[in-house]
Design a protein around this motif. Structure first.
Motif, short mmCIF file in Angstrom:
data_model
loop_
_atom_site.label_atom_id
_atom_site.label_comp_id
_atom_site.label_asym_id
_atom_site.label_seq_id
_atom_site.Cartn_x
_atom_site.Cartn_y
_atom_site.Cartn_z
N VAL A 180 0.83 -1.21 0.00
CA VAL A 180 0.00 0.00 0.00
C VAL A 180 0.87 1.26 0.00
O VAL A 180 0.58 2.22 -0.73
CB VAL A 180 -0.96 -0.02 1.22
N LEU A 181 1.94 1.26 0.79
CA LEU A 181 2.84 2.41 0.82
C LEU A 181 3.45 2.67 -0.55
O LEU A 181 3.53 3.82 -0.99
CB LEU A 181 3.94 2.21 1.87
N ALA A 182 3.89 1.62 -1.23
CA ALA A 182 4.49 1.80 -2.55
C ALA A 182 3.47 2.36 -3.54
O ALA A 182 3.78 3.29 -4.30
CB ALA A 182 5.04 0.46 -3.06
N VAL A 183 2.26 1.84 -3.52
CA VAL A 183 1.23 2.33 -4.45
C VAL A 183 0.86 3.78 -4.12
O VAL A 183 0.72 4.62 -5.02
CB VAL A 183 -0.01 1.41 -4.42
N LEU A 184 0.73 4.10 -2.83
CA LEU A 184 0.40 5.48 -2.44
C LEU A 184 1.52 6.45 -2.82
O LEU A 184 1.25 7.57 -3.29
CB LEU A 184 0.12 5.56 -0.94
N ALA A 185 2.78 6.05 -2.62
CA ALA A 185 3.91 6.91 -2.99
C ALA A 185 3.94 7.12 -4.50
O ALA A 185 4.18 8.24 -4.97
CB ALA A 185 5.22 6.30 -2.51
N GLN A 186 3.67 6.06 -5.25
CA GLN A 186 3.62 6.18 -6.71
C GLN A 186 2.47 7.11 -7.13
O GLN A 186 2.64 7.95 -8.03
CB GLN A 186 3.45 4.79 -7.32
N MET A 187 1.31 7.00 -6.47
CA MET A 187 0.18 7.87 -6.79
C MET A 187 0.51 9.33 -6.51
O MET A 187 0.17 10.21 -7.30
CB MET A 187 -1.06 7.43 -6.00
N TYR A 228 -1.21 19.03 -16.47
CA TYR A 228 -2.28 18.13 -16.89
C TYR A 228 -3.47 18.15 -15.94
O TYR A 228 -4.55 17.70 -16.28
CB TYR A 228 -1.77 16.68 -16.97
N GLY A 229 -3.29 18.60 -14.73
CA GLY A 229 -4.36 18.58 -13.74
C GLY A 229 -4.43 17.23 -13.05
O GLY A 229 -3.52 16.41 -13.15
N PHE A 230 -5.52 17.01 -12.33
CA PHE A 230 -5.69 15.76 -11.58
C PHE A 230 -6.17 14.65 -12.50
O PHE A 230 -6.98 14.89 -13.39
CB PHE A 230 -6.68 15.95 -10.43
N ALA A 231 -5.70 13.44 -12.24
CA ALA A 231 -6.10 12.28 -13.03
C ALA A 231 -7.29 11.59 -12.39
O ALA A 231 -7.55 11.74 -11.18
CB ALA A 231 -4.94 11.30 -13.15
N ASN A 232 -8.01 10.84 -13.19
CA ASN A 232 -9.09 10.00 -12.72
C ASN A 232 -8.50 9.03 -11.68
O ASN A 232 -7.48 8.39 -11.94
CB ASN A 232 -9.67 9.23 -13.91
N PRO A 233 -9.09 8.90 -10.47
CA PRO A 233 -8.52 8.05 -9.43
C PRO A 233 -8.32 6.59 -9.86
O PRO A 233 -7.34 5.95 -9.46
CB PRO A 233 -9.52 8.14 -8.27
N LEU A 234 -9.21 6.07 -10.69
CA LEU A 234 -9.06 4.69 -11.15
C LEU A 234 -7.82 4.55 -12.04
O LEU A 234 -7.03 3.62 -11.88
CB LEU A 234 -10.32 4.23 -11.91
N TYR A 235 -7.65 5.50 -12.97
CA TYR A 235 -6.46 5.49 -13.82
C TYR A 235 -5.20 5.68 -12.98
O TYR A 235 -4.18 5.03 -13.21
CB TYR A 235 -6.53 6.57 -14.89
N LEU A 236 -5.28 6.58 -12.02
CA LEU A 236 -4.14 6.85 -11.15
C LEU A 236 -3.72 5.58 -10.41
O LEU A 236 -2.53 5.27 -10.31
CB LEU A 236 -4.50 7.96 -10.17
N PHE A 237 -4.70 4.83 -9.92
CA PHE A 237 -4.40 3.58 -9.23
C PHE A 237 -3.78 2.56 -10.18
O PHE A 237 -2.78 1.92 -9.85
CB PHE A 237 -5.68 3.01 -8.59
#
Length: 195
Positions: free
Chosen positions: A71-78, A90-99
């Protein structure tokens, strides 16, 4: 892209890349059951402990996998992707795409870790065979779970180990698949660390 944007891009990539490598390397070393008391392992524990300790109170392990580290790795990458997207306008990305992008980026970093670790093991076996350096021992412990299945598939060639060739081929195939998945997920190039 202006000079400040390029410098910011470089700094974000560098800091988050080093942090993600530390977190994922700690996860992989736990998975490989590497020596916890090795000085390199202890360094990784000290670097990642302040971030992992609060998450471990909330996120338990699952089947021997440190889910807090995942979870930490995914959150840091996000966070890195979001900062880079905002910095590039670019602004904020769609949360699903971001994940999805974050998971693909973390998988890309894992593939890179194994690629360079196996390459280092090969070079060190030529330069310094039988070394007892803590770093070399840890590299061997990290790569052994990946190399063993390939060694079992190949017949013995009297001291010549061809299994790294198959491992490198597998890593390259997985990298190609990852890049095509990233393209299918409409990932903007240059903002995901690891791909």
């Amino acid at each position: 892209m202006g000079a400040l944007t390029e410098i910011g891009n470089l700094l974000i990539h560098t800091v988050f890349n080093l942090f993600l490598i530390a977190v994922l390397l700690r996860l992989l070393l736990q998975f490989a059951r590497a020596d916890f008391y090795n000085p390199v392992s202890q360094f990784l524990v000290k670097v990642t402990k302040p971030f992992l300790q609060p998450l471990r109170r909330v996120i338990p392990g699952f089947l021997g996998i440190d889910m807090a580290a995942v979870v930490l790795a995914v959150l840091a990458q996000m966070l890195a992707i979001t900062l880079l997207l905002l910095m590039l306008g670019y602004g904020f990305a769609n949360p699903l795409y971001l994940f999805m992008w974050s998971v693909l980026g973390c998988l890309g970093i894992v593939l890179n870790i194994y690629f360079f670790a196996i390459l280092a093991v090969i070079i060190l076996s030529w330069v310094s065979p039988g070394s007892y350096n803590p770093f070399v021992l840890l590299l061997n412990q990290l790569t052994e779970p990946v190399m063993t299945p390939f060694r079992k598939m190949l017949p013995s060639l009297g001291g010549l180990d061809l299994s790294p060739i198959l491992v490198f081929l597998s890593i390259n195939v997985l990298t190609i698949i990852l890049k095509h998945l990233a393209a299918a997920a409409m990932m903007p190039m240059g903002v995901v660390i690891g791909i």
